[in-house]
Structures are given as structure tokens and as C-alpha cells.
Scaffold this motif. Sequence first.
Motif, mmCIF file in Angstrom:
data_model
loop_
_atom_site.group_PDB
_atom_site.id
_atom_site.type_symbol
_atom_site.label_atom_id
_atom_site.label_comp_id
_atom_site.label_asym_id
_atom_site.label_seq_id
_atom_site.Cartn_x
_atom_site.Cartn_y
_atom_site.Cartn_z
ATOM 1 N N TRP A 151 0.849 -1.189 0.000
ATOM 2 C CA TRP A 151 0.000 0.000 0.000
ATOM 3 C C TRP A 151 0.888 1.245 0.000
ATOM 4 O O TRP A 151 2.076 1.189 0.322
ATOM 5 N N PRO A 152 0.332 2.412 -0.365
ATOM 6 C CA PRO A 152 1.154 3.626 -0.460
ATOM 7 C C PRO A 152 1.873 3.947 0.843
ATOM 8 O O PRO A 152 1.303 3.793 1.936
ATOM 9 N N GLY A 153 3.114 4.371 0.727
ATOM 10 C CA GLY A 153 3.921 4.668 1.904
ATOM 11 C C GLY A 153 3.375 5.806 2.741
ATOM 12 O O GLY A 153 3.711 5.928 3.922
ATOM 13 N N ARG A 154 2.536 6.652 2.146
ATOM 14 C CA ARG A 154 1.986 7.775 2.908
ATOM 15 C C ARG A 154 0.900 7.327 3.886
ATOM 16 O O ARG A 154 0.507 8.088 4.768
ATOM 17 N N TYR A 155 0.395 6.104 3.725
ATOM 18 C CA TYR A 155 -0.642 5.604 4.616
ATOM 19 C C TYR A 155 -0.028 5.060 5.904
ATOM 20 O O TYR A 155 1.113 4.593 5.928
ATOM 21 N N HIS A 156 -0.810 5.095 6.961
ATOM 22 C CA HIS A 156 -0.426 4.483 8.231
ATOM 23 C C HIS A 156 -1.039 3.085 8.304
ATOM 24 O O HIS A 156 -2.184 2.882 7.902
ATOM 25 N N SER A 157 -0.283 2.114 8.793
ATOM 26 C CA SER A 157 -0.801 0.753 8.922
ATOM 27 C C SER A 157 -0.492 0.219 10.315
ATOM 28 O O SER A 157 0.507 0.594 10.938
ATOM 29 N N GLN A 158 -1.369 -0.652 10.785
ATOM 30 C CA GLN A 158 -1.211 -1.258 12.102
ATOM 31 C C GLN A 158 -1.618 -2.716 12.024
ATOM 32 O O GLN A 158 -2.691 -3.042 11.512
ATOM 33 N N SER A 159 -0.763 -3.602 12.504
ATOM 34 C CA SER A 159 -1.053 -5.031 12.468
ATOM 35 C C SER A 159 -2.102 -5.397 13.513
ATOM 36 O O SER A 159 -2.073 -4.909 14.649
#
Length: 289
Positions: A151-159
Motif C-alpha cells: 500500500w502507499p507509503g503515505r498511509y499508516h498501517s497497524q497489524s
Amino acid sequence: MPNLPPLTPLASFLAAARHGSFTRAAQELHVTHGAVSRAVRQVEEFFGFELFERRNRGIFLTDRGRTFAARVETLFAGLERACEELKAEPSSQRLSVSCEPTLAMRWLMPRLDDFHRAAPGAEVLLSTAGGPIDLSEQGVDLAIRRSDFAWPGRYHSQSLGREPVGPVCSPAYWAAHEHTSKQLLHTRTRPTAWTDWKGLSGQNPNADAEQFFDHFYFSLQAATAGFGLAIGPLPMVRDALAQNLLVAPYGFTTTPIDYVVITRRPPKPDSPAQAFITWLTQTLDLPRS
């Protein structure tokens, strides 16, 4: 703002600069070739010099055109980020959520009332989709996905935790086929599911038949109906196991794939999004990375 060129034609100029073609710029913007050409001419007339060289039925940026295009590209990117941030500002307790279809149908939807009781006033607007997502374009606050794409690097992700998987079937099917050859149920949306599980678990059920389904949900429904063994991610079969509609004779093996929540930026601690993510993590109760 007398020192600025006409702003609407700048989009046509930038598209033409990016593609090196009025025709491809017109296709991107869904306008005619002539409309792009006239818009670029408007920008050039503002400056009093050409930004493109037109030769051999092609267009080529001049040195000044190239410098200007780079700066406009940066400004437009900043404007896009500003719009994304503004859209991300919560205006209410309403939360738009996109979720993997089978996870939504078999796990999330039956539990949404639990979340509403845990977070009174919060409203979840649920849509189903899998794989890549443009949060802004689709008007989504957060997406629940498997971590099997970039996914785009500008997005925040959390497992939310790792995905355990294992073969499942109806109790009656297992009673009839425990000591005989079995039918393996495949899905075209996860074509390597069986191969991946065999490699991770080191197990290889005796099978002499296969059946293919277009979607993961259908293969699990077929397993419940007694067609054979299907690969079942634990969250998607947990309720059916508890109700004795399915059994998992080989147990579950934890995969390297995570379930993740993707947002535009880290949610604020007191936001509906953070309350929902906390509830998801606790309720899914998956192995951690």
C-alpha cells in the motif's frame, strides 16, 4: 492574484508535461486533444513564451517548461495531501470501513453490535473489498486487509495479528473420509492456499479429487455443506467451529500474513477510529508478529 496563470489550464499543462503528449493528456483528463492544446496555449500566453516545442507532430518541454512543470507537480502533490488531510478530519462519530469480503461476512458483521455496545454513539458504515485501496477516492476512513500487497507509503498501517489457517470440513464429511481419500476445495481468489499451508504445516492430506470455486466464501460454504476440505483462516471459521458446523482435523498453522488496518494517518487516541482498531485487535485475538 495577478501573478498566477489561469489555474484550471495548469492541470492540462501538467498532464501534457507528464505524458509528453496532448493526446494522452486528453485521455487522462477525459477531454479533447483541442481542449488540452488550448489550455496549454493559455498558460503560455500568460508567460509570453512557449513551454513546449512543437515539432515532428510531437511536443517537447523547453528548459523553462521543464522547470515550471516540476514545481507545479510539487504544488499539486501538496494540494492533494492537504485535501486528504482535510477529508480525514472526523466530522462525527461515523466511521467508514472497507473490509475483506469473507472476513466481513463471516466475522465482522456478526460482531458489529458488540462494538456499538463498547463504543456508544459510534456508527460503522461497512463496505466490502479486498486488495489495494485508495482511501480518499473511495471515501473510506480505514481499511481492513491481509498484508499480501503493498500500500502507499503515505498511509499508516497497524497489524492486528498473524493469520492462522487450517483445513476445515463438516463433521459428517470427516467421519466418512477420515481414513479414505479426500476432496480438496480450492478458491481462485487464493489459488496457492493449499500449497502454502502444506509448506508451512508439513502435512499433506491424502486426496484424490479437487473442486474449484470463484470466491473464498464459496469454498467455505461448500466445506460446511460436506463437499470436502477447504483452507479456513481461523477468524472466518471460528463461529462455525464453535457451532460444530465445521471441524479442523489438522489444526491451524500461523502464516507470515498479517491482518492490517490501513488509515491515512495515525488515529487520534480518543477517535472512533482508534476505538474501533482497539476493539478489532482484542476481539480478533490473533497471534502477534
